[in-house]
Design a protein around this motif. Structure first.
Motif, PDB file in Angstrom:
ATOM      1  N   SER A  75      37.106  27.504  71.085  1.00 32.89           N
ATOM      2  CA  SER A  75      38.072  26.417  71.248  1.00 32.89           C
ATOM      3  C   SER A  75      38.524  26.411  72.701  1.00 32.89           C
ATOM      4  CB  SER A  75      39.269  26.620  70.311  1.00 32.89           C
ATOM      5  OG  SER A  75      40.216  25.590  70.482  1.00 32.89           O
ATOM      6  N   GLU A  76      38.308  25.296  73.396  1.00 39.03           N
ATOM      7  CA  GLU A  76      38.665  25.194  74.803  1.00 39.03           C
ATOM      8  C   GLU A  76      39.806  24.196  74.974  1.00 39.03           C
ATOM      9  OE1 GLU A  76      35.626  25.016  77.830  1.00 39.03           O
ATOM     10  OE2 GLU A  76      34.100  25.359  76.303  1.00 39.03           O
ATOM     11  N   GLY A  77      40.827  24.610  75.691  1.00 38.46           N
ATOM     12  CA  GLY A  77      41.975  23.748  75.895  1.00 38.46           C
ATOM     13  C   GLY A  77      42.323  23.606  77.355  1.00 38.46           C
ATOM     14  N   ARG A  78      43.224  22.718  77.653  1.00 36.44           N
ATOM     15  CA  ARG A  78      43.633  22.469  79.022  1.00 36.44           C
ATOM     16  C   ARG A  78      44.740  23.437  79.422  1.00 36.44           C
ATOM     17  NH1 ARG A  78      43.144  18.486  82.726  1.00 36.44           N
ATOM     18  NH2 ARG A  78      44.828  18.234  84.229  1.00 36.44           N
ATOM     19  N   ARG A  79      44.629  23.973  80.621  1.00 37.81           N
ATOM     20  CA  ARG A  79      45.647  24.862  81.148  1.00 37.81           C
ATOM     21  C   ARG A  79      46.356  24.153  82.301  1.00 37.81           C
ATOM     22  NH1 ARG A  79      43.319  30.339  83.134  1.00 37.81           N
ATOM     23  NH2 ARG A  79      42.570  28.989  84.804  1.00 37.81           N
ATOM     24  N   GLU A  80      47.639  24.311  82.372  1.00 41.35           N
ATOM     25  CA  GLU A  80      48.416  23.626  83.397  1.00 41.35           C
ATOM     26  C   GLU A  80      47.911  23.979  84.794  1.00 41.35           C
ATOM     27  OE1 GLU A  80      53.082  23.110  84.804  1.00 41.35           O
ATOM     28  OE2 GLU A  80      52.560  24.326  83.059  1.00 41.35           O
ATOM     29  N   GLY A  81      47.697  22.940  85.616  1.00 39.67           N
ATOM     30  CA  GLY A  81      47.253  23.147  86.983  1.00 39.67           C
ATOM     31  C   GLY A  81      45.744  23.238  87.142  1.00 39.67           C
ATOM     32  N   SER A  82      44.974  23.177  86.040  1.00 35.55           N
ATOM     33  CA  SER A  82      43.528  23.274  86.133  1.00 35.55           C
ATOM     34  C   SER A  82      42.901  21.884  86.036  1.00 35.55           C
ATOM     35  CB  SER A  82      42.969  24.152  85.010  1.00 35.55           C
ATOM     36  OG  SER A  82      42.903  23.427  83.798  1.00 35.55           O
ATOM     37  N   ARG A  83      41.580  21.832  86.337  1.00 41.53           N
ATOM     38  CA  ARG A  83      40.835  20.592  86.185  1.00 41.53           C
ATOM     39  C   ARG A  83      40.032  20.585  84.881  1.00 41.53           C
ATOM     40  NH1 ARG A  83      36.954  20.545  89.405  1.00 41.53           N
ATOM     41  NH2 ARG A  83      37.153  22.606  90.335  1.00 41.53           N
ATOM     42  N   GLN A  84      40.332  21.518  83.998  1.00 37.62           N
ATOM     43  CA  GLN A  84      39.642  21.578  82.717  1.00 37.62           C
ATOM     44  C   GLN A  84      39.787  20.252  81.982  1.00 37.62           C
ATOM     45  OE1 GLN A  84      37.836  23.974  81.310  1.00 37.62           O
ATOM     46  NE2 GLN A  84      37.440  22.716  79.529  1.00 37.62           N
ATOM     47  N   LYS A  85      38.693  19.782  81.404  1.00 38.34           N
ATOM     48  CA  LYS A  85      38.707  18.505  80.727  1.00 38.34           C
ATOM     49  C   LYS A  85      39.358  18.619  79.354  1.00 38.34           C
ATOM     50  CE  LYS A  85      34.787  16.958  83.432  1.00 38.34           C
ATOM     51  NZ  LYS A  85      33.419  16.398  83.443  1.00 38.34           N
ATOM     52  N   ARG A  86      39.250  17.553  78.589  1.00 31.87           N
ATOM     53  CA  ARG A  86      40.001  17.451  77.345  1.00 31.87           C
ATOM     54  C   ARG A  86      39.726  18.616  76.407  1.00 31.87           C
ATOM     55  NH1 ARG A  86      41.017  11.599  76.283  1.00 31.87           N
ATOM     56  NH2 ARG A  86      40.834  12.043  74.062  1.00 31.87           N
ATOM     57  N   VAL A  87      40.741  18.937  75.622  1.00 33.32           N
ATOM     58  CA  VAL A  87      40.599  20.003  74.644  1.00 33.32           C
ATOM     59  C   VAL A  87      39.491  19.624  73.660  1.00 33.32           C
ATOM     60  CG1 VAL A  87      42.417  18.998  73.194  1.00 33.32           C
ATOM     61  CG2 VAL A  87      41.807  21.402  72.945  1.00 33.32           C
ATOM     62  N   HIS A  88      38.662  20.611  73.296  1.00 33.06           N
ATOM     63  CA  HIS A  88      37.574  20.378  72.349  1.00 33.06           C
ATOM     64  C   HIS A  88      37.153  21.704  71.734  1.00 33.06           C
ATOM     65  CE1 HIS A  88      35.789  21.181  76.288  1.00 33.06           C
ATOM     66  NE2 HIS A  88      34.742  21.680  75.658  1.00 33.06           N
ATOM     67  N   HIS A  89      36.329  21.618  70.696  1.00 31.22           N
ATOM     68  CA  HIS A  89      35.889  22.793  69.964  1.00 31.22           C
ATOM     69  C   HIS A  89      34.373  22.753  69.795  1.00 31.22           C
ATOM     70  CE1 HIS A  89      40.155  23.042  68.878  1.00 31.22           C
ATOM     71  NE2 HIS A  89      40.066  21.814  68.388  1.00 31.22           N
ATOM     72  N   HIS A  90      33.746  23.924  69.892  1.00 27.67           N
ATOM     73  CA  HIS A  90      32.315  24.086  69.607  1.00 27.67           C
ATOM     74  C   HIS A  90      32.188  25.074  68.459  1.00 27.67           C
ATOM     75  CE1 HIS A  90      31.455  22.090  73.396  1.00 27.67           C
ATOM     76  NE2 HIS A  90      32.137  23.002  74.057  1.00 27.67           N
ATOM     77  N   ILE A  91      31.426  24.703  67.438  1.00 29.03           N
ATOM     78  CA  ILE A  91      31.258  25.555  66.261  1.00 29.03           C
ATOM     79  C   ILE A  91      29.780  25.670  65.926  1.00 29.03           C
ATOM     80  CG2 ILE A  91      31.809  25.878  63.816  1.00 29.03           C
ATOM     81  CD1 ILE A  91      34.274  24.099  64.276  1.00 29.03           C
ATOM     82  N   VAL A  92      29.336  26.877  65.623  1.00 29.39           N
ATOM     83  CA  VAL A  92      28.013  27.097  65.047  1.00 29.39           C
ATOM     84  C   VAL A  92      28.251  27.512  63.598  1.00 29.39           C
ATOM     85  CG1 VAL A  92      25.929  28.515  65.128  1.00 29.39           C
ATOM     86  CG2 VAL A  92      27.008  27.766  67.256  1.00 29.39           C
ATOM     87  N   ILE A  93      27.567  26.833  62.673  1.00 28.96           N
ATOM     88  CA  ILE A  93      27.910  27.035  61.263  1.00 28.96           C
ATOM     89  C   ILE A  93      26.669  27.020  60.384  1.00 28.96           C
ATOM     90  CG2 ILE A  93      28.291  24.567  60.798  1.00 28.96           C
ATOM     91  CD1 ILE A  93      30.709  25.444  59.059  1.00 28.96           C
ATOM     92  N   SER A  94      26.670  27.880  59.390  1.00 24.01           N
ATOM     93  CA  SER A  94      25.672  27.880  58.325  1.00 24.01           C
ATOM     94  C   SER A  94      26.379  27.399  57.074  1.00 24.01           C
ATOM     95  CB  SER A  94      25.109  29.292  58.128  1.00 24.01           C
ATOM     96  OG  SER A  94      24.167  29.313  57.074  1.00 24.01           O
ATOM     97  N   CYS A  95      25.991  26.234  56.602  1.00 20.65           N
ATOM     98  CA  CYS A  95      26.807  25.561  55.588  1.00 20.65           C
ATOM     99  C   CYS A  95      25.939  24.642  54.747  1.00 20.65           C
ATOM    100  CB  CYS A  95      27.904  24.769  56.300  1.00 20.65           C
ATOM    101  SG  CYS A  95      28.950  23.811  55.216  1.00 20.65           S
ATOM    102  N   GLY A  96      26.214  24.586  53.443  1.00 18.11           N
ATOM    103  CA  GLY A  96      25.445  23.740  52.548  1.00 18.11           C
ATOM    104  C   GLY A  96      25.807  22.276  52.584  1.00 18.11           C
ATOM    105  N   LEU A  97      26.838  21.903  53.323  1.00 11.22           N
ATOM    106  CA  LEU A  97      27.221  20.495  53.434  1.00 11.22           C
ATOM    107  C   LEU A  97      26.286  19.759  54.375  1.00 11.22           C
ATOM    108  CD1 LEU A  97      31.104  20.899  53.768  1.00 11.22           C
ATOM    109  CD2 LEU A  97      29.786  20.429  51.684  1.00 11.22           C
ATOM    110  N   SER A  98      26.183  18.455  54.208  1.00  9.46           N
ATOM    111  CA  SER A  98      25.358  17.636  55.100  1.00  9.46           C
ATOM    112  C   SER A  98      26.100  17.375  56.405  1.00  9.46           C
ATOM    113  CB  SER A  98      25.028  16.300  54.429  1.00  9.46           C
ATOM    114  OG  SER A  98      26.190  15.487  54.365  1.00  9.46           O
ATOM    115  N   ARG A  99      25.382  16.846  57.369  1.00 13.41           N
ATOM    116  CA  ARG A  99      26.016  16.498  58.643  1.00 13.41           C
ATOM    117  C   ARG A  99      27.106  15.454  58.450  1.00 13.41           C
ATOM    118  NH1 ARG A  99      20.845  15.789  62.714  1.00 13.41           N
ATOM    119  NH2 ARG A  99      19.837  17.792  62.283  1.00 13.41           N
ATOM    120  N   ASP A 100      26.820  14.457  57.647  1.00 14.51           N
ATOM    121  CA  ASP A 100      27.824  13.417  57.409  1.00 14.51           C
ATOM    122  C   ASP A 100      29.104  14.004  56.826  1.00 14.51           C
ATOM    123  OD1 ASP A 100      26.199  11.373  58.339  1.00 14.51           O
ATOM    124  OD2 ASP A 100      25.333  10.971  56.371  1.00 14.51           O
ATOM    125  N   GLU A 101      28.949  14.931  55.884  1.00 17.01           N
ATOM    126  CA  GLU A 101      30.126  15.543  55.265  1.00 17.01           C
ATOM    127  C   GLU A 101      30.903  16.391  56.274  1.00 17.01           C
ATOM    128  OE1 GLU A 101      28.837  16.210  50.639  1.00 17.01           O
ATOM    129  OE2 GLU A 101      27.691  17.272  52.177  1.00 17.01           O
TER     130      GLU A 101
END
Length: 307
Positions: free
Chosen positions: A144-170
């Protein structure tokens, strides 16, 4: 008292070349009792580290001690964290699993604490959906990446790697706070090293890591007899020719990928790091998939552009 060079790896920072006489590395052979070989197995990927065991702890000059400064140790710890992140990914996921990128709509942008709570809630809802549909418990890890005050970090966002029986749409529909993009993983000869290093890149903003408790750890074995002083010296003298032959005999069921030999100006011996890939194993796509009950077809997930 014997001392392992593993505590002094920051001092091995000079790469040995084939045109160099490694007299410095082995000038004090009497102080090296043997070499320790650590083997890390994660999925189809194998890493080998080799380092000397000394008869006594070396007396280091002031310049060498500075190499073990807090900053140097922090850099080494960060690199070890990146390696462990990649190993854990190789040990637990296949090309049948997913990589998910979660971002926020303009009117949904959270603070750092809320963003952390958002990704935790998302994973809880995924887990609930799997249980409700009689699917195996998901496995996940991410950043999970977030913005820190005074930095040029872009918008907060999350990257997840997952093994899951759900479909992409779900998986994407569960997010509900902005854009969600899901792609299948795609390993190369080095497994998921490139993706792991991308996710663990040094950020300008705040970063938090997470993983589910049901992940397997890489398997680590240690031997004090497999790598002799003579073999280490041979590798230091001619790594390009010696490494494929030496490691090919040690790991007959593997493809040799690469090897780096590093020396130090302060202590005797060399540090070895080699990578191999297991052959004859089912491909990552052929192994039991973690999920995907259908859904639209899309490209495979590599390392994307920065958000």
């Amino acid at each position: 008292m014997k001392t392992s060079a593993e505590k002094f790896l920051e001092l091995f920072d000079l790469e040995s070349g084939n045109d160099r006489n490694p007299s410095r590395e082995f000038a004090c052979e009497g102080t090296i009792t043997n070499y320790r070989m650590k083997t890390i197995r994660a999925g189809n990927q194998i890493e080998v580290e080799g380092f000397p065991i000394w008869s006594t702890e070396p007396a280091l000059p002031g310049e060498a001690i500075s190499r073990k400064s807090a900053e140097a140790i922090a850099r080494a710890n960060a690199e070890n964290a990146r390696k462990h992140f990649g190993r854990k990914m190789d040990a637990n996921f296949t090309d049948a699993d997913y990589r998910i990128d979660l971002t926020y709509a303009d009117d949904q942008l959270p603070g750092a604490d809320q963003a952390w709570e958002d990704v935790r809630n998302y994973l809880r809802r995924v887990k609930y959906a799997c249980r409700k549909n009689g699917l195996p418990q998901p496995r996940d890890m991410g950043v999970s990446e977030g913005r820190r005050e005074g930095s040029r970090q872009k918008r907060v966002h999350h990257h997840i790697v997952i093994s899951c029986g759900l479909s992409r749409d779900e998986l994407e529909a569960i997010w509900g706070k902005g854009r969600a993009r899901t792609d299948r993983l795609q390993a190369d000869r080095y497994g998921y090293t490139a993706l792991a290093r991308y996710l663990m890149k040094e950020p300008e903003g705040a970063k938090r890591y997470f993983c589910s408790r049901n992940l397997k750890e890489p398997v680590i074995t240690v031997s004090d007899t497999k790598l002799s002083i003579r073999k280490a010296e041979r590798l230091a003298r001619d790594v390009e020719d010696a490494a494929p032959a030496i490691f090919g005999r040690m790991f007959k069921d593997c493809e040799f990928l690469d090897c780096v030999v590093k020396r130090s100006d302060f202590v005797p011996g060399v540090y070895l790091y080699a990578r191999l890939r297991r052959l004859g194993a089912p491909s990552k796509q052929e192994r039991q998939p973690g999920g995907g009950r259908g859904g639209r077809a899309r490209g495979k997930g590599g390392v994307p552009d920065e958000k």
